[in-house]
Design a protein around this motif. Sequence first.
Motif, mmCIF file in Angstrom:
data_model
loop_
_atom_site.group_PDB
_atom_site.id
_atom_site.type_symbol
_atom_site.label_atom_id
_atom_site.label_comp_id
_atom_site.label_asym_id
_atom_site.label_seq_id
_atom_site.Cartn_x
_atom_site.Cartn_y
_atom_site.Cartn_z
ATOM 1 N N GLN A 308 76.119 41.586 23.549
ATOM 2 C CA GLN A 308 75.213 39.950 23.864
ATOM 3 C C GLN A 308 75.943 38.613 25.122
ATOM 4 O O GLN A 308 76.883 39.367 24.543
ATOM 5 C CB GLN A 308 74.010 40.043 23.145
ATOM 6 C CG GLN A 308 73.151 40.582 22.205
ATOM 7 C CD GLN A 308 72.720 40.143 21.353
ATOM 8 O OE1 GLN A 308 71.575 39.916 21.309
ATOM 9 N NE2 GLN A 308 72.649 40.554 20.585
ATOM 10 N N ALA A 309 74.969 38.327 25.500
ATOM 11 C CA ALA A 309 75.508 37.375 26.174
ATOM 12 C C ALA A 309 75.314 36.179 25.354
ATOM 13 O O ALA A 309 74.907 35.802 25.387
ATOM 14 C CB ALA A 309 74.941 36.825 27.451
ATOM 15 N N ILE A 310 75.944 35.727 24.153
ATOM 16 C CA ILE A 310 75.832 35.127 23.467
ATOM 17 C C ILE A 310 76.210 33.457 24.001
ATOM 18 O O ILE A 310 77.462 33.576 24.064
ATOM 19 C CB ILE A 310 76.830 34.877 22.115
ATOM 20 C CG1 ILE A 310 76.549 36.554 21.813
ATOM 21 C CG2 ILE A 310 76.538 33.639 21.013
ATOM 22 C CD1 ILE A 310 75.004 36.827 21.202
ATOM 23 N N SER A 311 75.686 33.046 23.643
ATOM 24 C CA SER A 311 75.799 31.342 24.518
ATOM 25 C C SER A 311 76.822 30.334 23.358
ATOM 26 O O SER A 311 76.985 30.280 22.641
ATOM 27 C CB SER A 311 74.693 30.836 24.619
ATOM 28 O OG SER A 311 75.066 28.789 24.972
ATOM 29 N N VAL A 312 77.562 30.056 24.585
ATOM 30 C CA VAL A 312 78.211 28.721 23.634
ATOM 31 C C VAL A 312 78.060 27.259 23.133
ATOM 32 O O VAL A 312 78.335 26.393 22.963
ATOM 33 C CB VAL A 312 79.607 28.473 23.713
ATOM 34 C CG1 VAL A 312 80.107 30.191 23.624
ATOM 35 C CG2 VAL A 312 80.086 28.022 25.493
ATOM 36 N N ASP A 313 76.515 27.121 24.204
ATOM 37 C CA ASP A 313 76.519 25.757 24.608
ATOM 38 C C ASP A 313 77.394 25.040 24.736
ATOM 39 O O ASP A 313 77.949 25.037 25.108
ATOM 40 C CB ASP A 313 75.105 25.538 23.686
ATOM 41 C CG ASP A 313 74.348 25.148 22.913
ATOM 42 O OD1 ASP A 313 73.895 24.754 24.502
ATOM 43 O OD2 ASP A 313 74.031 24.272 21.658
ATOM 44 N N ASP A 314 76.691 24.042 23.806
ATOM 45 C CA ASP A 314 77.874 22.577 24.250
ATOM 46 C C ASP A 314 78.535 22.899 22.609
ATOM 47 O O ASP A 314 78.646 21.169 22.222
ATOM 48 C CB ASP A 314 77.062 21.357 24.015
ATOM 49 C CG ASP A 314 75.890 20.927 23.420
ATOM 50 O OD1 ASP A 314 75.511 21.902 22.484
ATOM 51 O OD2 ASP A 314 75.984 19.526 24.043
ATOM 52 N N GLU A 428 67.425 12.264 16.110
ATOM 53 C CA GLU A 428 66.777 13.710 15.999
ATOM 54 C C GLU A 428 67.210 14.147 17.552
ATOM 55 O O GLU A 428 67.006 15.508 16.797
ATOM 56 C CB GLU A 428 65.241 13.095 16.827
ATOM 57 C CG GLU A 428 64.560 13.779 17.421
ATOM 58 C CD GLU A 428 64.317 15.295 15.993
ATOM 59 O OE1 GLU A 428 63.873 16.201 16.779
ATOM 60 O OE2 GLU A 428 64.219 14.178 14.651
ATOM 61 N N LYS A 429 68.283 13.441 18.158
ATOM 62 C CA LYS A 429 69.054 14.882 19.002
ATOM 63 C C LYS A 429 70.642 15.328 18.331
ATOM 64 O O LYS A 429 70.458 16.619 18.866
ATOM 65 C CB LYS A 429 69.807 13.920 19.471
ATOM 66 C CG LYS A 429 68.616 12.982 20.843
ATOM 67 C CD LYS A 429 70.032 12.425 21.605
ATOM 68 C CE LYS A 429 69.688 11.715 22.949
ATOM 69 N NZ LYS A 429 70.351 10.503 23.884
ATOM 70 N N THR A 430 70.698 14.691 16.763
ATOM 71 C CA THR A 430 71.413 15.729 16.328
ATOM 72 C C THR A 430 70.824 16.821 15.630
ATOM 73 O O THR A 430 71.162 17.936 15.223
ATOM 74 C CB THR A 430 72.050 15.231 15.270
ATOM 75 O OG1 THR A 430 72.899 13.799 15.378
ATOM 76 C CG2 THR A 430 73.375 15.423 14.150
ATOM 77 N N ALA A 431 69.709 16.610 14.817
ATOM 78 C CA ALA A 431 68.428 17.425 14.588
ATOM 79 C C ALA A 431 68.399 18.267 15.820
ATOM 80 O O ALA A 431 67.636 19.731 15.611
ATOM 81 C CB ALA A 431 67.438 16.788 13.423
ATOM 82 N N ALA A 432 67.564 18.317 16.662
ATOM 83 C CA ALA A 432 67.336 19.165 17.847
ATOM 84 C C ALA A 432 68.357 20.419 18.010
ATOM 85 O O ALA A 432 68.036 21.025 18.438
ATOM 86 C CB ALA A 432 67.341 18.398 18.844
ATOM 87 N N GLU A 433 70.093 19.572 18.098
ATOM 88 C CA GLU A 433 70.954 20.368 18.820
ATOM 89 C C GLU A 433 71.139 21.607 17.414
ATOM 90 O O GLU A 433 71.381 22.556 17.974
ATOM 91 C CB GLU A 433 72.048 19.637 17.992
ATOM 92 C CG GLU A 433 73.648 20.540 18.361
ATOM 93 C CD GLU A 433 73.788 21.028 20.116
ATOM 94 O OE1 GLU A 433 73.834 22.021 19.861
ATOM 95 O OE2 GLU A 433 73.317 20.756 20.999
#
Length: 477
Positions: A308-314, A428-433
């Motif tokens: 699969q193309a597994i994303s490394v995101d950020d 909330e940005k941390t939780a969203a990540e």
Amino acid sequence: MRAKTIFSLPASYACAPITVFEPRNLLKFAVLNISTMKILFITTCILIAAAATFAQQADAILATAAGKNFTSASLSKEGQKLYADQRSAIAKHREERLAKMVRSAVLELEAKAVATTPEKLIAAAGTKAVPATPAELQSIYNRNSTAFDGRTLAQVRDDLADLVKRSREQKAADDYVELLKVKHKVANVNDVNAARLKPADILVTIGPSRITVEQFDTANKASINDFERNIFEDLKADLRTSMLSVLTAEEASSRSVAVGTIYASEVTDKLRAYTEQEKFDLETALQKRLFAKYSAKILLKEPVPFSQAISVDDDPASGPTAAPVTIVMFSDFQCPACSATHPVLKSVIAEYPEKIRFVVRDYPLIALHENAFRAALAANAANAQGKFFEYAEILYTHQDALDDASLKKYAASVGLNPKQFELDLTDEKTAAEVRKDMADAAIYGVSWTPTIYVNGVKVMRSGADDLREAIDRALSK
């Protein structure tokens, strides 16, 4: 004649949530001691047993060594059964995956109709479950009293009541889904395991909607491949144990000594720290020497791994961005298997300088580990200050203390700015990540931790040799 096994090499393990608990298994669980029952119900570290699509002839040669052939008869009784039943196991797994698709579909339809969510529907159905009465708990305890290690009903009552409660909640949810299947007119059209099905063939209709073969295959490709590869790994491990026993006897004969003498000289006498890891390493070294000396070859056919193309995101990463190998690990900081795998993976990666990009993504098993999500938030807050890996080391080695006070103390110990850490921890940005990682993991078919991908291919076992094999394979392409 099969040589007696003098030792066996331990397999890797993983943490995984139990998603289905069947009431008919209640007494099977109740015969275990109560602490074990609770662990089995709430969290399970398991070796995954599955099935593979290779040949099943009883006399097929699965391996050779020292001029000897190893067939399914060389396997343990459990291995022989797994080998013989693999095709039926695959068929059952496919049926279960289709049933899961239907379950999800009817819950989504009903949730949309009543303006709620599938999760709330299931929770509401579970509230209809009736707790066990004192008399029922007493009856279960009486029937299985010898399994509780001398503990009284009073000592095990809470855990036993919890087990019964969860079992009945699951039964209530299952009954509710069956009603929804009638309401939304679910009809089976084709057997998912039928021969010569075409991609456009319909498996199930749900009102005006349908699930085709193509839709089923697309949705379940990763799960079915995992299933097949896991049985391959289980059979290979069983086979290697059998071969090791035979080769140890062969070596003993060549030296004119007892079989036990070989083990003593190669393992027992070399122990210094007397840890399980040291013992495992010595046994592994003995296995490698004997397999090399006697030209051991595994001929068991391995299923083609699904990539699969597994994303490394950020997400937090180490190693060159242009490295030929990318390893992505979905981890839970409260998972014992992740803690055990972390130093092994770290050591193996160090053997390939400048060749590996290592990325860590979050998959906290919130149903199992109450502090896992919070620990993931803290690790991301540490990452915001460039100290993810230093902080992660502490989390893995302090899994018994992941409360907020401890998380803040660890932040101070690695030199993080305390005010900024607390701001990021509650942002909330941390939780969203973290939730994004969890959502991606669900898409990829992650169901246990640690789940490790090497260039998009899932590693089914997380031992050092398994990781090296996966890395070497990726480098060879």
